[in-house]
Design an enzyme around this catalytic site. Structure first.
Site, PDB file in Angstrom:
ATOM      1  N   ASP A 311       0.850  -1.181   0.000  1.00 10.84           N
ATOM      2  CA  ASP A 311       0.000   0.000   0.000  1.00 10.84           C
ATOM      3  C   ASP A 311       0.893   1.241   0.000  1.00 10.84           C
ATOM      4  O   ASP A 311       2.033   1.197   0.458  1.00 10.84           O
ATOM      5  CB  ASP A 311      -0.889   0.029   1.239  1.00 10.84           C
ATOM      6  CG  ASP A 311      -2.132  -0.827   1.049  1.00 10.84           C
ATOM      7  OD1 ASP A 311      -2.529  -1.029  -0.103  1.00 10.84           O
ATOM      8  OD2 ASP A 311      -2.677  -1.301   2.056  1.00 10.84           O
ATOM      9  N   ASP A 348      -0.932  23.996  18.196  1.00 12.51           N
ATOM     10  CA  ASP A 348      -1.215  22.691  17.586  1.00 12.51           C
ATOM     11  C   ASP A 348       0.062  21.854  17.587  1.00 12.51           C
ATOM     12  O   ASP A 348       1.008  22.146  16.863  1.00 12.51           O
ATOM     13  CB  ASP A 348      -1.717  22.900  16.147  1.00 12.51           C
ATOM     14  CG  ASP A 348      -2.127  21.596  15.480  1.00 12.51           C
ATOM     15  OD1 ASP A 348      -1.903  20.517  16.083  1.00 12.51           O
ATOM     16  OD2 ASP A 348      -2.654  21.655  14.355  1.00 12.51           O
ATOM     17  N   GLU A 352       1.135  17.858  11.562  1.00 14.68           N
ATOM     18  CA  GLU A 352       0.709  18.843  10.570  1.00 14.68           C
ATOM     19  C   GLU A 352       0.893  20.260  11.099  1.00 14.68           C
ATOM     20  O   GLU A 352       1.376  21.156  10.402  1.00 14.68           O
ATOM     21  CB  GLU A 352      -0.752  18.607  10.185  1.00 14.68           C
ATOM     22  CG  GLU A 352      -0.969  17.387   9.319  1.00 14.68           C
ATOM     23  CD  GLU A 352      -2.426  17.227   8.938  1.00 14.68           C
ATOM     24  OE1 GLU A 352      -3.221  18.150   9.220  1.00 14.68           O
ATOM     25  OE2 GLU A 352      -2.782  16.180   8.373  1.00 14.68           O
ATOM     26  N   THR A 385     -16.492  19.595  13.777  1.00 15.79           N
ATOM     27  CA  THR A 385     -16.385  20.750  12.875  1.00 15.79           C
ATOM     28  C   THR A 385     -15.196  20.642  11.928  1.00 15.79           C
ATOM     29  O   THR A 385     -15.151  21.306  10.899  1.00 15.79           O
ATOM     30  CB  THR A 385     -16.221  22.051  13.690  1.00 15.79           C
ATOM     31  OG1 THR A 385     -14.990  21.988  14.427  1.00 15.79           O
ATOM     32  CG2 THR A 385     -17.373  22.227  14.661  1.00 15.79           C
ATOM     33  N   ARG A 386     -14.210  19.802  12.294  1.00 12.07           N
ATOM     34  CA  ARG A 386     -12.979  19.617  11.512  1.00 12.07           C
ATOM     35  C   ARG A 386     -12.223  20.930  11.325  1.00 12.07           C
ATOM     36  O   ARG A 386     -11.670  21.196  10.274  1.00 12.07           O
ATOM     37  CB  ARG A 386     -13.283  18.967  10.161  1.00 12.07           C
ATOM     38  CG  ARG A 386     -13.757  17.529  10.278  1.00 12.07           C
ATOM     39  CD  ARG A 386     -13.962  16.904   8.914  1.00 12.07           C
ATOM     40  NE  ARG A 386     -15.026  17.593   8.196  1.00 12.07           N
ATOM     41  CZ  ARG A 386     -15.147  17.621   6.883  1.00 12.07           C
ATOM     42  NH1 ARG A 386     -14.251  17.019   6.127  1.00 12.07           N
ATOM     43  NH2 ARG A 386     -16.144  18.259   6.302  1.00 12.07           N
ATOM     44  N   SER A 388      -9.879  24.145  13.693  1.00 15.33           N
ATOM     45  CA  SER A 388      -9.240  24.588  14.926  1.00 15.33           C
ATOM     46  C   SER A 388      -8.716  25.997  14.658  1.00 15.33           C
ATOM     47  O   SER A 388      -8.715  26.453  13.503  1.00 15.33           O
ATOM     48  CB  SER A 388      -8.093  23.656  15.327  1.00 15.33           C
ATOM     49  OG  SER A 388      -7.076  23.666  14.342  1.00 15.33           O
TER      50      SER A 388
END
Length: 715
Positions: A311, A348, A352, A385-386, A388
C-alpha cells in the site's frame, strides 16, 4: 512515539538460562519426548549403551575392555551432555515465545470508568472499576479519559489516541458506530459508548490467546532437511554396523565405544539439535517486532517471496502530511497566509501543525501578533467541525521563545481552551480570529467564497496532495498544500527488496498521476492506481498463476479473500476481525511497512538453516579424520599415516566427542539470532555461505579437536 507496548517489551530480560528453562530441558531428555528428533534419540540410545559398558563391561565380550571403565563413563557423560545441549536449545527457543504472552499480560490495566445508569428517566454517573463492567453497559468518556474496556461509540465525535497497541502516533477520529480499544486515550470532545465485551474478552486478551495458540508445525524446508537427516543417519548406521561386523570377523579389536563415538560424530547432531530452535527463533524474532505469526510455515514462506504488494499510505509514506506551500486567494499575499497559518498552529502539537509553523518560519512569515499569544483564546480541534484556530488581540513586535517554539513552551502561553463552534464567537474590533481546517468546513464559516476557491482545492487534490483552508475574521485568505512524506529509508528498503530478486508492486487508491509520482520517487516500476480492495485478490491470483510466491498486507474485510489467498498475508491489528483471521500473520502495531521486514526475516531464517546445515556436514569430515585413523591403529599400523593431528586412541575419541557436544551451545546464539544478513542475489548468498560455513566447518573442528586433545593430555 514510544508506546507502552514497546516499553513493556523492552524491560530488562531475565537471565538467559532460568531455573524453569533448565528444568524443562531436563524433562525433555525423556526418550518419549525425543521421538520427534530421531537424531538426538539415537544419541541418547548410544549413551545408554556406553553407560551399560561402563557399569558392566563383561557384558560386551570382544568389543569392551574392563580396564577402560572410566573411559566408557567419560564417553557416556559426553553423549548425555550432547543430548542435553539439544534439549536446552529447544527450551530456550520456546521460552522466548512465552515471554511475549507475559509482556502482553502486563498491558492489562485496572482503571476507573464513568458508568451511566438510567433510572426512572434520570441519568447518573457511577464510578465503576473496569473489571466490573459487563457487555452492554454504557460509559461516558471525556477528554483525557482512558478507555476502560473495548466499546462502541453511540454518541459524539472525538479524536482518540490508540498508540498503546497500534503504535500509530496519529490520533484517530471516532464517530457513532466506530469501535474504541481499551487502554486508548480520549484527546478531544466527549463520547458515550456501549461496552461490547466482558473483561476477559478484550482486545488484549485476544492477542494473548493468539500468541499462546500459535502453532509451529514443521515447515516444508524443515521436512526436507528432516528427510536428509534420516537418510544420513540410516547410511551411517549401516556403515558403523558393517565396521563392527568386520572387526568381529577379522578380530581387529575395535572397541564398541570408539565405534559409537565415530557414529555419533558422523551423525548430523548439530543440525538435529539446532533445527527446531532455528524455526522457533523465527517466530520469536517476529514477536520482538510485535508481529504474531500463526505458524512457522508463514515465516519460512516469506523467505521465498517473489512479489510484495505494498500500500502507499502507511507503507511507503508516513501518513502524516507536511505543509509544503502557501497559496493565497486574490487580494492576499503568501505572507498573509503564512502568518495566519503560524498563528493558528502555534498551539497545535500535531505533525501537521508543527510543519505549518516550520514552513512559515523558514519563509520569514512570523506575525507581529506573536506577543499577544499569551492572552489568546484557543479553538481546539473538534472532530465534528474539523476546524481549529485561535483568537488574538492586536499587537506589535516579535518575541520568539528561546526554545524555538517547542510544544511544551507553547503550552505555557495558553490562556484558556474552548471548542470552536461554527459561526464562532463575536469578534471584537481589536481582535484577530484565525481558523484553519478542511476546505468544505471553512466554506461554511466564511462570509464569501473566492471565485477560484474550488479550483485551487481541486488542483491540489489532482496532484495527490491535500488542501487545508485558512480564514481570517471569517474571510477566506488562502490554502496550504499538505503532502505525503516518504517513510525514512523506504527507498533503500525497496532497493534491498529488488536486489534480492523480489518485485515490489505499489497499490493505491490515488489517481494515476499521483501513483506514478510516488512510485518513481521510491524506485517502484509497477503500480496499480485507483485500486479497490478486491483488486488485490485478482493481483494475487494472477501472480500465483505464474508460479510466484506472493506477500501482501491488508486490514479490511474486503482484503480477507486476498490475505487468505496470498502465500504470506500480514493483517493489521487495527483492521477487521475477518482480515486477521484470514492472514497468517498479525502486526500488533499496524505498521504496513513491516511486510518488508517479514520478507527479510524469512530470507535470514532460510540462510541460517542453510549455514548451520553446511557447517554441520563440513564438521563430519574433520571428526572422521580425527577418529578413523586411531580406530584400528593397533591392528592396522598403516592407518597411523592418516593421523595428521597426532591423537592418541582415547584422547582422539574424547576430543572429538567433546567438540561435537560443545559446538551445539556455541551455535545456539547463531541459531536464535540468525546469521548476518545483507540483501543480495540468491547465488551470491549461496556462494558466500558455502565459503564461510563450508570451509570454516572443516578448519574449525581440526583446530578445536587438537586444542581439546592438548588440554586433556595436560590433565
Amino acid at each position: 512515539m514510544t508506546t507502552r507496548f514497546s516499553k513493556m517489551l523492552s524491560v530488562r530480560r531475565p537471565a538467559l538460562i532460568s531455573r524453569k528453562v533448565f528444568i524443562d530441558s531436563l524433562v525433555r531428555l525423556n526418550p518419549l519426548r525425543l521421538v520427534a528428533n530421531p537424531v538426538m534419540l539415537i544419541v541418547e540410545i548410544t549413551f545408554l549403551i556406553v553407560a551399560a559398558m561402563a557399569i558392566y563391561p563383561e557384558g560386551f565380550p570382544r568389543v569392551a575392555n574392563p580396564s577402560l571403565q572410566l573411559f566408557y563413563a567419560e564417553v557416556a557423560l559426553i553423549l548425555l551432555i550432547t543430548v542435553w545441549f539439544s534439549t536446552l536449545s529447544d527450551s530456550l527457543a520456546e521460552s522466548q515465545a512465552k515471554n511475549t504472552a507475559n509482556s502482553l499480560r502486563r498491558l492489562e490495566m485496572e482503571v476507573s470508568s464513568k458508568k451511566i445508569l438510567i433510572e426512572e428517566g434520570s441519568r447518573r454517573i457511577v464510578p465503576t472499576p473496569s473489571r466490573e463492567l459487563r457487555k452492554g453497559d454504557l460509559i461516558l468518556l471525556e477528554k483525557n479519559d482512558t478507555v476502560p474496556i473495548d466499546a462502541q461509540v453511540l454518541e459524539g465525535i472525538a479524536m482518540v489516541d490508540e498508540s498503546l497497541l497500534t503504535g500509530e502516533s496519529t490520533a484517530v477520529r471516532k464517530a457513532p458506530g466506530d469501535d474504541v480499544i481499551g487502554g486508548s486515550q480520549i484527546l478531544s470532545d466527549t463520547l458515550t459508548v456501549k461496552v461490547t465485551v466482558n473483561p476477559d474478552e478484550t482486545f488484549i486478551n485476544q492477542m494473548i490467546r493468539m500468541v499462546e495458540s500459535s502453532k509451529r508445525p514443521k515447515t516444508p524446508n524443515e521436512q526436507a532437511v528432516a528427510i536428509v537427516l534420516i537418510g544420513l543417519t540410516a547410511i551411517f548406521t549401516i556403515l558403523i554396523g558393517a565396521l563392527l561386523g568386520v572387526s568381529l570377523v577379522l578380530s581387529l579389536a575395535a572397541d564398541l565405544s570408539v565405534l559409537i563415538a565415530l557414529y555419533v560424530c558422523l551423525l548430523p547432531t548439530t543440525i538435529g539439535a539446532l533445527l527446531p530452535s532455528i524455526g522457533l527463533s523465527g517466530i520469536s524474532r517476529l514477536y520482538k517486532e510485535k508481529i504474531v505469526a500463526k505458524s512457522g510455515r508463514a515465516v519460512e514462506t516469506a523467505g521465498d517471496t517473489d512479489v510484495i504488494l505494498l500500500d502507499k499510505t502507511g507503507t511507503i509514506t508516513v501518513g502524516n502530511r507536511q505543509a509544503v506551500e502557501f497559496l493565497p486567494f486574490p487580494g492576499f499575499t503568501e505572507k498573509d497566509v503564512g502568518e495566519a497559518a503560524f498563528l493558528a498552529s502555534w498551539h497545535d502539537d500535531t505533525p501537521e501543525g508543527r510543519s505549518l509553523i516550520r514552513l512559515a518560519y523558514e519563509n520569514g512569515f512570523v506575525p507581529k501578533e506573536m506577543n499577544s499569544l499569551d492572552a489568546s483564546e484557543v479553538y481546539e480541534f473538534s472532530a465534528s467541525t474539523r476546524t481549529s484556530g485561535v483568537k488574538v488581540a492586536g499587537g506589535t513586535g516579535v518575541m520568539l521563545p528561546k526554545s524555538g517554539g517547542a510544544g511544551r513552551e507553547r503550552g505555557r502561553l495558553r490562556r484558556k481552551f474552548e471548542p470552536h463552534v461554527e459561526g464562532g464567537v463575536p469578534i471584537g474590533s481589536d481582535e484577530i480570529e484565525i481558523i484553519k481546517g478542511a476546505p468544505d468546513a471553512i466554506k461554511k464559516i466564511v462570509k464569501s467564497i473566492p471565485a477560484d476557491y474550488d479550483k485551487t482545492v481541486q488542483n491540489i487534490s489532482a496532484a495527490g496532495d491535500t488542501a487545508m483552508a485558512l480564514s481570517r475574521n471569517r474571510e477566506a485568505i488562502g490554502v496550504v498544500r499538505l503532502r505525503d512524506v516518504l517513510k525514512p529509508d523506504i527507498k533503500e528498503k525497496i532497493m534491498a527488496v529488488k536486489v534480492m530478486g523480489i518485485r515490489p508492486v505499489m497499490i493505491t487508491g490515488d489517481q494515476p498521476l499521483t501513483a506514478k509520482s510516488i512510485a518513481a520517487e521510491v524506485g517502484i516500476d509497477e503500480y496499480q492506481p485507483e485500486a479497490k480492495p478486491e483488486d488485490k485478490y485478482h493481483i494475487v491470483k494472477r501472480e500465483q498463476g505464474e508460479t510466484r510466491i506472493v506477500a501482501m498486507i491488508g486490514d479490511g474485510t474486503n482484503d480477507a479473500p486476498a490475505l487468505a489467498m496470498a502465500d504470506v498475508g500480514l493483517a493489521m491489528n487495527s483492521g477487521t476481525q475477518a482480515a486477521k483471521e484470514a492472514a497468517n500473520m498479525v502486526d500488533l502495531e499496524s505498521n504496513p511497512a513491516k511486510i518488508i521486514e517479514v520478507v527479510m526475516l524469512g530470507k535470514q531464517l532460510l540462510m541460517t538453516r542453510g549455514a548451520v546445515t553446511t557447517f554441520s556436514i563440513a564438521n563430519d569430515v574433520a571428526k572422521y579424520f580425527a577418529i578413523m585413523p586411531v580406530l584400528f591403529a593397533s591392528t592396522v599400523p598403516e592407518l597411523k599415516a592418516l593421523n595428521v593431528l597426532g591423537l592418541g586412541l582415547n584422547t582422539a575419541v574424547l576430543s572429538a566427542l567433546i567438540f561435537n557436544a560443545i559446538i551445539i551451545p556455541l551455535l545456539i546464539p547463531l541459531a536464535m539470532r540468525g546469521v548476518t544478513f545483507k540483501p543480495s542475489g540468491t547465488m551470491s548468498l549461496f556462494l558466500k555461505n558455502t565459503v564461510i560455513y563450508g570451509v570454516g566447518g572443516v578448519i574449525i573442528p581440526f583446530v578445536g579437536i587438537k586444542l581439546i586433545d592438548v588440554g586433556i593430555s595436560l590433565l
